[in-house]
Design an enzyme around this catalytic site. Structure first.
Site, PDB file in Angstrom:
ATOM      1  N   TYR A 115      28.672  52.384  15.010  1.00 38.90           N
ATOM      2  CA  TYR A 115      28.342  53.150  13.802  1.00 38.90           C
ATOM      3  C   TYR A 115      26.814  53.303  13.671  1.00 38.90           C
ATOM      4  CZ  TYR A 115      29.362  55.186   9.219  1.00 38.90           C
ATOM      5  OH  TYR A 115      29.491  56.042   8.147  1.00 38.90           O
TER       6      TYR A 115
ATOM      7  N   LYS B 188      24.319  55.111   5.283  1.00 38.43           N
ATOM      8  CA  LYS B 188      25.301  54.879   4.206  1.00 38.43           C
ATOM      9  C   LYS B 188      24.789  53.832   3.211  1.00 38.43           C
ATOM     10  CE  LYS B 188      28.858  57.614   5.267  1.00 38.43           C
ATOM     11  NZ  LYS B 188      29.120  58.854   4.486  1.00 38.43           N
TER      12      LYS B 188
HETATM   13  O1  0WE Z   1      30.873  58.302   8.670  1.00 39.68           O
HETATM   14  C1  0WE Z   1      31.638  58.468   9.598  1.00 39.68           C
HETATM   15  C2  0WE Z   1      31.317  59.439  10.709  1.00 39.68           C
HETATM   16  C3  0WE Z   1      30.204  60.376  10.394  1.00 39.68           C
HETATM   17  C4  0WE Z   1      29.686  61.136  11.584  1.00 39.68           C
HETATM   18  C5  0WE Z   1      30.493  61.620  12.593  1.00 39.68           C
HETATM   19  C6  0WE Z   1      29.937  62.344  13.648  1.00 39.68           C
HETATM   20  C7  0WE Z   1      30.761  62.833  14.797  1.00 39.68           C
HETATM   21  C8  0WE Z   1      30.117  64.022  15.482  1.00 39.68           C
HETATM   22  C9  0WE Z   1      28.341  61.375  11.645  1.00 39.68           C
HETATM   23  N1  0WE Z   1      27.777  62.061  12.660  1.00 39.68           N
HETATM   24  C10 0WE Z   1      28.557  62.549  13.646  1.00 39.68           C
HETATM   25  N2  0WE Z   1      27.938  63.244  14.659  1.00 39.68           N
HETATM   26  C11 0WE Z   1      28.648  63.920  15.594  1.00 39.68           C
HETATM   27  O2  0WE Z   1      28.036  64.502  16.519  1.00 39.68           O
HETATM   28  N3  0WE Z   1      32.801  57.741   9.637  1.00 39.68           N
HETATM   29  C12 0WE Z   1      33.048  56.748   8.619  1.00 39.68           C
HETATM   30  C13 0WE Z   1      33.805  57.869  10.723  1.00 39.68           C
HETATM   31  C14 0WE Z   1      33.403  56.914  11.791  1.00 39.68           C
HETATM   32  O3  0WE Z   1      32.460  57.260  12.682  1.00 39.68           O
HETATM   33  C15 0WE Z   1      32.239  56.160  13.477  1.00 39.68           C
HETATM   34  C16 0WE Z   1      33.070  55.118  13.073  1.00 39.68           C
HETATM   35  C17 0WE Z   1      33.814  55.591  11.985  1.00 39.68           C
HETATM   36  C18 0WE Z   1      34.821  54.835  11.200  1.00 39.68           C
HETATM   37  C19 0WE Z   1      31.341  55.992  14.523  1.00 39.68           C
HETATM   38  C20 0WE Z   1      31.312  54.772  15.185  1.00 39.68           C
HETATM   39  C21 0WE Z   1      32.134  53.733  14.784  1.00 39.68           C
HETATM   40  C22 0WE Z   1      33.012  53.890  13.732  1.00 39.68           C
END
Ligand code: 0WE
Length: 270
Positions: A160, A167
């Protein structure tokens, strides 16, 4: 006679719909079910067509472009909303971005200045920027704002990475916005959702493994659904939560309260 909805007649702007799996879309559907009038913003014309199609499913034709990393776009969005509505009861913020390369491998090695800046700009400042621009409309309604967060704000976990600090900044911004705007009657809260398979989670390395881990470890022994996130957001956005502001409400099947957990015995072992 049908009971009135929990947000009957309220005017709501939803920022962050990217697909039919988006948590923002689940929140929008819950708001529509409970009687709200909806407006949407989207980023980029590719998403514009999708979001317009989804908006029409909930009877909304108010669909405006907004790249939240641009002040001009945020101002234009606020003007478009002000042109239609004299108040805004509800703002849903469900936007995050970090460069894909920053969301895998080690935190230290993959967090350069630009990844850090962009993640904080899009994922945390955007809430502050939207609330700044919409403040008069939100104050006119004594409105309620909900954003979406994740456990990485408070705990370190794999991959993450820079989204964790972003966050954390978002959740602190929720508290400072709630503190500052409470005298205007505006409430600001976050829902910290457990992992759900949305576009934002697609292609995250090890996402399946994270879901499995949550399902084995969370008190409820399962992961959560987009509808569960939406119902908690609906609560915070409705009059039922009139005494709640500055809070981060976890919707994670209880995962975040676990300090240590042994594996369950195999089923059928007694
Ligand atoms: O906040 C998130 C993900 C937000 C996010 C997702 C992406 C994918 C595509 C931010 N930036 C990007 N950039 C991209 O290019 N989540 C809570 C979902 C999430 O994302 C993770 C998680 C979880 C859960 C990433 C790593 C580990 C766990």
């Amino acid at each position: 006679m049908n009971r009135p909805g929990l947000v009957q007649g309220k005017k709501a702007l939803v920022v962050g719909v990217a697909s039919e799996r988006s948590l923002a879309w689940a929140v929008a559907q819950a708001l529509a079910r409970e009687g709200a009038d909806l407006a949407f913003s989207y980023q980029g014309e590719r998403l514009g067509e999708r979001v317009r199609a989804l908006a029409s499913e909930v009877g909304s034709t108010v669909v405006e472009p907004c790249d939240v990393s641009r002040d001009e776009d945020i101002d234009a969005l606020a003007r478009a909303i002000a042109g239609r509505w004299d108040r805004l009861d509800i703002l849903v913020h469900a936007v995050a971005f970090a460069p894909r390369e920053a969301l895998a491998g080690g935190f230290t090695g993959n967090t350069d200045r630009e990844a850090f800046r962009l993640a904080h700009d899009v994922s945390a400042y955007s809430l502050v920027g939207l609330v700044r621009a919409l403040r008069p409309l939100l104050a006119a309604a004594a409105g309620s704002v909900v954003t979406l967060s994740y456990l990485g704000a408070e705990r370190a976990l794999p991959n993450y990475n820079v989204m964790g600090p972003a966050k954390a900044s978002l959740e602190a911004s929720v508290r400072f916005l709630a503190f500052d705007l409470g005298p205007e009657g505006i409430r600001v809260n976050a829902v910290s959702a457990g992992p759900v398979k949305t576009l934002a989670a697609a292609g995250i390395p090890g996402f399946r493994r994270m879901l499995d881990h949550v399902q084995r470890t969370a008190p409820l022994r399962r992961s959560i659904t987009a509808e569960e996130v939406a119902n908690a957001a609906l609560f915070l956005l409705s009059g039922l939560a009139s005494g709640v502001s500055g809070e981060t409400l976890y919707v994670d099947a209880g995962y975040h309260i676990v300090g240590m957990a042994f594996e369950d015995p195999p089923s059928g072992s007694g």
